[in-house]
Design a protein around this motif. Structure first.
Motif, PDB file in Angstrom:
ATOM      1  N   UNK A  16      -5.932   1.611  -5.922  1.00 38.22           N
ATOM      2  CA  UNK A  16      -6.956   2.666  -5.883  1.00 38.22           C
ATOM      3  C   UNK A  16      -6.816   3.418  -4.562  1.00 38.22           C
ATOM      4  N   UNK A  17      -7.213   4.690  -4.598  1.00 34.91           N
ATOM      5  CA  UNK A  17      -7.040   5.553  -3.427  1.00 34.91           C
ATOM      6  C   UNK A  17      -8.049   5.164  -2.348  1.00 34.91           C
ATOM      7  N   UNK A  18      -7.574   5.095  -1.109  1.00 35.72           N
ATOM      8  CA  UNK A  18      -8.410   4.745   0.048  1.00 35.72           C
ATOM      9  C   UNK A  18      -9.686   5.583   0.024  1.00 35.72           C
ATOM     10  N   UNK A  19     -10.813   4.912   0.247  1.00 37.26           N
ATOM     11  CA  UNK A  19     -12.103   5.569   0.019  1.00 37.26           C
ATOM     12  C   UNK A  19     -12.322   6.792   0.918  1.00 37.26           C
ATOM     13  N   UNK A  20     -11.716   6.818   2.100  1.00 36.15           N
ATOM     14  CA  UNK A  20     -11.933   7.995   2.957  1.00 36.15           C
ATOM     15  C   UNK A  20     -11.127   9.209   2.489  1.00 36.15           C
ATOM     16  N   UNK A  21      -9.938   8.971   1.921  1.00 36.46           N
ATOM     17  CA  UNK A  21      -9.192  10.109   1.346  1.00 36.46           C
ATOM     18  C   UNK A  21      -9.984  10.649   0.151  1.00 36.46           C
ATOM     19  N   UNK A  22     -10.478   9.721  -0.651  1.00 40.31           N
ATOM     20  CA  UNK A  22     -11.313  10.054  -1.808  1.00 40.31           C
ATOM     21  C   UNK A  22     -12.538  10.856  -1.345  1.00 40.31           C
ATOM     22  N   UNK A  23     -13.249  10.343  -0.329  1.00 35.98           N
ATOM     23  CA  UNK A  23     -14.522  10.966   0.078  1.00 35.98           C
ATOM     24  C   UNK A  23     -14.316  12.338   0.722  1.00 35.98           C
ATOM     25  N   UNK A  68      -3.254   4.468   2.596  1.00 38.61           N
ATOM     26  CA  UNK A  68      -4.208   5.284   1.813  1.00 38.61           C
ATOM     27  C   UNK A  68      -4.386   4.758   0.383  1.00 38.61           C
ATOM     28  N   UNK A  69      -4.110   3.462   0.218  1.00 40.51           N
ATOM     29  CA  UNK A  69      -4.459   2.865  -1.078  1.00 40.51           C
ATOM     30  C   UNK A  69      -4.824   1.413  -0.854  1.00 40.51           C
ATOM     31  N   UNK A  70      -5.539   0.837  -1.812  1.00 39.57           N
ATOM     32  CA  UNK A  70      -5.886  -0.583  -1.770  1.00 39.57           C
ATOM     33  C   UNK A  70      -5.545  -1.163  -3.132  1.00 39.57           C
ATOM     34  N   UNK A  71      -5.156  -2.460  -3.135  1.00 39.91           N
ATOM     35  CA  UNK A  71      -4.798  -3.038  -4.430  1.00 39.91           C
ATOM     36  C   UNK A  71      -5.508  -4.357  -4.702  1.00 39.91           C
ATOM     37  N   UNK A  72      -6.441  -4.766  -3.807  1.00 37.95           N
ATOM     38  CA  UNK A  72      -7.100  -6.053  -4.042  1.00 37.95           C
ATOM     39  C   UNK A  72      -8.493  -5.911  -4.643  1.00 37.95           C
ATOM     40  N   UNK A  87      -7.869   5.534  -9.387  1.00 39.82           N
ATOM     41  CA  UNK A  87      -6.501   5.004  -9.462  1.00 39.82           C
ATOM     42  C   UNK A  87      -5.478   5.976  -8.870  1.00 39.82           C
ATOM     43  N   UNK A  88      -4.470   5.397  -8.211  1.00 39.99           N
ATOM     44  CA  UNK A  88      -3.362   6.216  -7.722  1.00 39.99           C
ATOM     45  C   UNK A  88      -2.626   6.763  -8.947  1.00 39.99           C
ATOM     46  N   UNK A  89      -2.319   8.059  -8.971  1.00 45.65           N
ATOM     47  CA  UNK A  89      -1.617   8.605 -10.137  1.00 45.65           C
ATOM     48  C   UNK A  89      -0.283   7.873 -10.346  1.00 45.65           C
ATOM     49  N   UNK A  90      -0.015   7.488 -11.553  1.00 42.86           N
ATOM     50  CA  UNK A  90       1.217   6.802 -11.971  1.00 42.86           C
ATOM     51  C   UNK A  90       1.337   5.375 -11.429  1.00 42.86           C
ATOM     52  N   UNK A  91       0.353   4.862 -10.754  1.00 43.90           N
ATOM     53  CA  UNK A  91       0.417   3.482 -10.264  1.00 43.90           C
ATOM     54  C   UNK A  91      -1.002   2.916 -10.196  1.00 43.90           C
ATOM     55  N   UNK A 145       0.823  -1.209   0.000  1.00 43.00           N
ATOM     56  CA  UNK A 145       0.000   0.000   0.000  1.00 43.00           C
ATOM     57  C   UNK A 145       0.851   1.250   0.000  1.00 43.00           C
ATOM     58  N   UNK A 146       0.190   2.359  -0.318  1.00 44.65           N
ATOM     59  CA  UNK A 146       0.799   3.656  -0.047  1.00 44.65           C
ATOM     60  C   UNK A 146       0.367   4.093   1.351  1.00 44.65           C
ATOM     61  N   UNK A 147       1.290   4.669   2.081  1.00 45.91           N
ATOM     62  CA  UNK A 147       0.999   5.118   3.442  1.00 45.91           C
ATOM     63  C   UNK A 147       1.119   6.627   3.543  1.00 45.91           C
ATOM     64  N   UNK A 148       0.271   7.189   4.367  1.00 47.98           N
ATOM     65  CA  UNK A 148       0.330   8.622   4.670  1.00 47.98           C
ATOM     66  C   UNK A 148       0.964   8.766   6.056  1.00 47.98           C
ATOM     67  N   UNK A 149       1.894   9.748   6.183  1.00 48.49           N
ATOM     68  CA  UNK A 149       2.615   9.889   7.454  1.00 48.49           C
ATOM     69  C   UNK A 149       1.762  10.611   8.501  1.00 48.49           C
ATOM     70  N   UNK A 150       0.707   9.935   8.903  1.00 43.85           N
ATOM     71  CA  UNK A 150      -0.207  10.536   9.887  1.00 43.85           C
ATOM     72  C   UNK A 150       0.518  10.798  11.216  1.00 43.85           C
ATOM     73  N   UNK A 151       1.459   9.917  11.544  1.00 37.44           N
ATOM     74  CA  UNK A 151       2.141  10.027  12.852  1.00 37.44           C
ATOM     75  C   UNK A 151       2.839  11.384  13.004  1.00 37.44           C
ATOM     76  N   UNK A 152       3.187  11.998  11.865  1.00 36.04           N
ATOM     77  CA  UNK A 152       3.880  13.293  11.962  1.00 36.04           C
ATOM     78  C   UNK A 152       2.959  14.428  12.400  1.00 36.04           C
ATOM     79  N   UNK A 153       1.638  14.147  12.441  1.00 33.33           N
ATOM     80  CA  UNK A 153       0.701  15.240  12.709  1.00 33.33           C
ATOM     81  C   UNK A 153       0.130  15.238  14.128  1.00 33.33           C
TER      82      UNK A 153
END
Ligand code: ME8
Length: 700
Positions: free
Chosen positions: A260-267, A242-246, A252-256, A197-205
């Motif tokens: 697909x982008x995690x539905x909550x980031x999308x929403x 922040x992505x799913x691949x199954x 779709x994630x840009x360039x990959x 998956x792609x991960x978002x650095x939530x821990x930094x916030x």
């Protein structure tokens, strides 16, 4: 026409900026000072509802949030504030993909249908949304991809592997251990996800978010929710996948594009993509962002108060001013929800009592921020007490008497020197109602705001009863005529004030009363100028007619019946899918060979939960399943290996024929049969449920 001078003209306090203290109560909105709050202090005003999932049709829980936003948006417009109101539908993700599969539709077909259903309901209810965003629209997809790029370019996204539990119902990664472990949020079985998956650095916030909640106490309302979020964030934040691949139903994630982008980031991004953020035309974004209010139900606080501000901070975008979480509507003692099947449709209430009755009831009866129970009895009781007997009766008797005694023209009140204490008390009560109503409203305390308007209604009712205009009307002497004129003027003016105040809550009926008062179109009235004494003498009334006909006992039964019929229809469509089992061809039945209900009852169909699923060695088509039926776990061999990966079945609820005689396949005993549709030339699709249903429940 002359304006009235008989009543002393006292400038009432402004509707905004009144210091105001309210009782502290769990989940109730409370701020020490409306003036100190930035939410309503801008020249423009942007308010949003959550975008609703399209896996099931709308009910009055959704209507509740949408009505609350509509009421605020209408009031802002009446106060002369440039207002933008957004709603829409959330159409991607695994939950929608599965719902479509279960309904035998493509995800796009399902989302088109259900999104249109939501929109048609809002249109029927006169919801004054300015835009309706769908997450499958091109403008939204482009915006979400731009946001993803921005987060990636700013160094907040990295690639990793996620192994853990996922709750498809909540579309949420959860800290639970083991296949099928219950989701800590909703209790439903979770699924094991092992994905790159792609991960978002939530821990930094973490620190930045804590700083936000502590320096801007109005960011999360009410206070109880703010405290919950604060302690959640203080307990530590982990990076977020922040992505799913199954599965593929997403953006779709840009360039990959394998991801697909995690539905909550999308929403969540809908709140800015709808305004044209990062598009060729950012006029609306420049004008309205940041939002003044994201209105939500309390179960999605974490997504809005933790993830959303973190995404925005990472993208360098301004944060919304306020996230306002209300409680749940309960029906039959639990949260009204599509998964529990205990929903009440708005349409039933619209058909029988009209939209204003529903709007008034929800905002008056439920203490905003807390859970509140819905019942048809309470709805009808409120409708009769407050609308038919309260406001409706005040309007019809005041206007009828002006018609009868003054030929339908607003009469002159006495000179101020001869006003009685009663007359002045009504004027004072009206001034107080205007001030209190505005102050409560800006605190999202709708029920108290309405209570203060109805205190004025009760004051005028008492005034009319005590001053007996009908007795005065029988007399012709000058003193009685003058007194009658004052009583009716005072009553009509108080009526006008109530109607102007509550117009945003019950727009249709108040527009009619306003027109009956001879004041034209209420929409053109500027609420910020509302003052006692503005009713013009000599105003010619319009046609006077009852606005809220009384509802009798049969109204309750009628609505209950309508809902029962509707639930029955929904149940039949679930219980009779006529789907043959995979690998178990149903014998053809002659067209005249109908079966009786007793024949059907012989088949014991039950809801089962798949605990284990694995391939059967040397049998390409067979899976071995262990299915929990509530009272026992049975082994079933099903010919669905070409249609489903075994991992995808664990934790899934399926329909089982539970009383099939055992038989042996490849040396293994199969006890039961799994029900699926087998489209010609296509893969098998398991029967399932849009709503959650307890394991072991019998289908009949
Ligand atoms: O959560 N009582 O969509 P959803 C009160 N797509 N409000 C209720 C309610 C009830 N019983 N039932 C529903 C989602 N609601 C996501 C949101 S936003 C970027 C994405 C209302 O269809 C309430 O506002 O499950 C709740 O938060 C929302 O509907 C959930 O709608």
């Amino acid at each position: 026409m002359t304006s009235v001078e008989a009543f002393p003209m006292i400038v009432i306090p402004s509707e905004r900026g009144i210091l105001f203290a309210s009782a502290a109560a769990c989940g109730v909105f409370q701020l020490a000072s409306a003036a100190a709050d930035a939410t309503f202090m801008s020249k423009t005003f942007y308010i949003t509802t959550p975008i609703y999932y399209v896996n099931a049709r709308p009910h009055i829980g959704h209507a509740y949030t949408t009505i609350a936003c509509d009421v605020i948006a209408r009031r802002q417009r009446m106060l002369g504030v440039d207002t933008y109101f957004l709603t829409g539908t959330d159409e991607h993700g695994q939950k929608i993909e599965r719902a479509a599969q279960a309904a035998g539709k493509t995800p796009q077909q399902l989302t088109d249908e259900v999104s249109a259903e939501f929109r048609a309901l809002w249109d029927r209810m006169g919801i004054t949304y300015d835009d309706y965003i769908r997450t499958t629209s091109e403008r939204h997809k482009r915006g979400v991809q731009a946001l993803f790029r921005k987060l990636r370019d700013s160094g907040y996204i990295y690639k990793g592997t996620y192994t853990g539990q996922y709750c498809v119902f909540d579309e949420l990664y959860v800290d639970a251990i083991g296949a099928g472990a219950p989701c800590p949020e909703c209790g439903r079985p979770t699924e094991t996800v092992h994905e790159e998956n792609y991960f978002f650095k939530l821990s930094e916030f973490q620190d930045k978010l804590i700083h936000l909640y502590t320096t801007q106490p109005g960011f999360i309302r009410p206070e109880t929710r703010r405290n919950e979020v604060l302690s959640f964030v203080k307990s530590g934040l982990r990076d977020l996948s922040i992505s799913r691949s199954t599965f593929s139903w997403g953006i779709p994630v840009p360039d990959d594009p394998k991801h697909v982008i995690y539905v909550w980031l999308d929403a969540l991004a809908n709140y800015i993509t709808a305004l044209g953020w990062s598009s060729n035309d950012t006029t609306l974004y420049d004008k309205f962002w940041p939002a003044n209010v994201h209105m939500i139900g309390k179960e999605i606080v974490r997504f809005h108060c933790v993830y959303w501000p973190a995404f925005l901070m990472a993208a360098g975008l301004p944060l919304p001013k306020s996230i306002v979480a209300h409680g749940w509507l309960l029906f039959e003692e639990s949260k009204m929800s599509k998964s529990r099947g205990n929903i009440v449709r708005a349409e039933t209430i619209l058909d029988v009592l009209g939209a204003d009755a529903l709007r008034y009831f929800l905002l008056r009866e439920v203490v905003f921020g807390q859970d509140g129970s819905f019942s048809f009895d309470a709805l009808v009781q409120r409708y009769n007490a407050d609308l038919a007997n309260g406001l409706g009766n005040l309007a019809s008797r005041t206007l009828t008497m002006i018609t009868r005694y003054f030929k339908g023209e607003v009469p002159y009140p006495s000179a101020s020197s001869s006003l009685t204490a009663d007359d002045l008390a009504v004027a004072d009560a009206a001034r107080k109602a205007v001030a209190d109503y505005g102050a409560y409203f800006d605190q999202f305390q709708f029920s108290r705001a309405l209570e203060s308007a109805w205190t004025l209604v009760a004051t005028v009712d008492k005034y009319i009863v005590e001053n007996e205009p009908w007795t005065l009307g029988e007399k012709q002497d000058e003193e009685s005529r003058s007194r009658l004129a004052t009583v009716l003027y005072t009553s009509a003016e108080a009526l006008r004030i109530v109607v102007a105040l509550v117009h945003s809550v019950i727009p249709d009926s108040t527009a009619r009363i306003w027109a009956q008062l001879g004041l034209g179109d209420v929409k053109t009235f500027s609420l910020s100028e509302l003052q006692w004494g503005q009713l013009q003498l000599g105003t010619r009334l319009g046609n006077v007619e009852a606005v809220f006909p009384r509802a009798d006992k049969s109204t309750i039964e009628r609505m209950q019946k309508m809902e029962e019929v509707d639930r029955g229809a929904a149940a039949v469509s679930v219980a009779a899918p006529a789907t043959p089992a995979v690998g178990e061809p149903v014998k053809p039945v002659a067209s005249d060979g109908k079966i009786t209900i007793d024949d059907f009852a012989k088949v014991e169909l039950r809801v089962g939960l798949v605990k284990v699923a694995e391939r059967v060695p040397k049998a390409d088509k067979l899976l071995r399943l262990e299915v929990d039926l509530g009272t026992e776990v049975c082994q079933i061999l099903a010919g669905i290996a070409e249609s489903y990966e075994p991992e995808a079945l664990v934790g899934r609820k399926v329909v089982i024929v539970a009383n099939l005689a055992p038989r042996k396949l490849r040396g293994l005993e199969s006890n039961g049969m799994i029900v699926a549709a087998s489209p010609e030339g296509g893969k098998a699709i398991l029967a399932g449920f849009l709503e959650d249903v307890p394991v072991g429940t019998r289908l009949k």
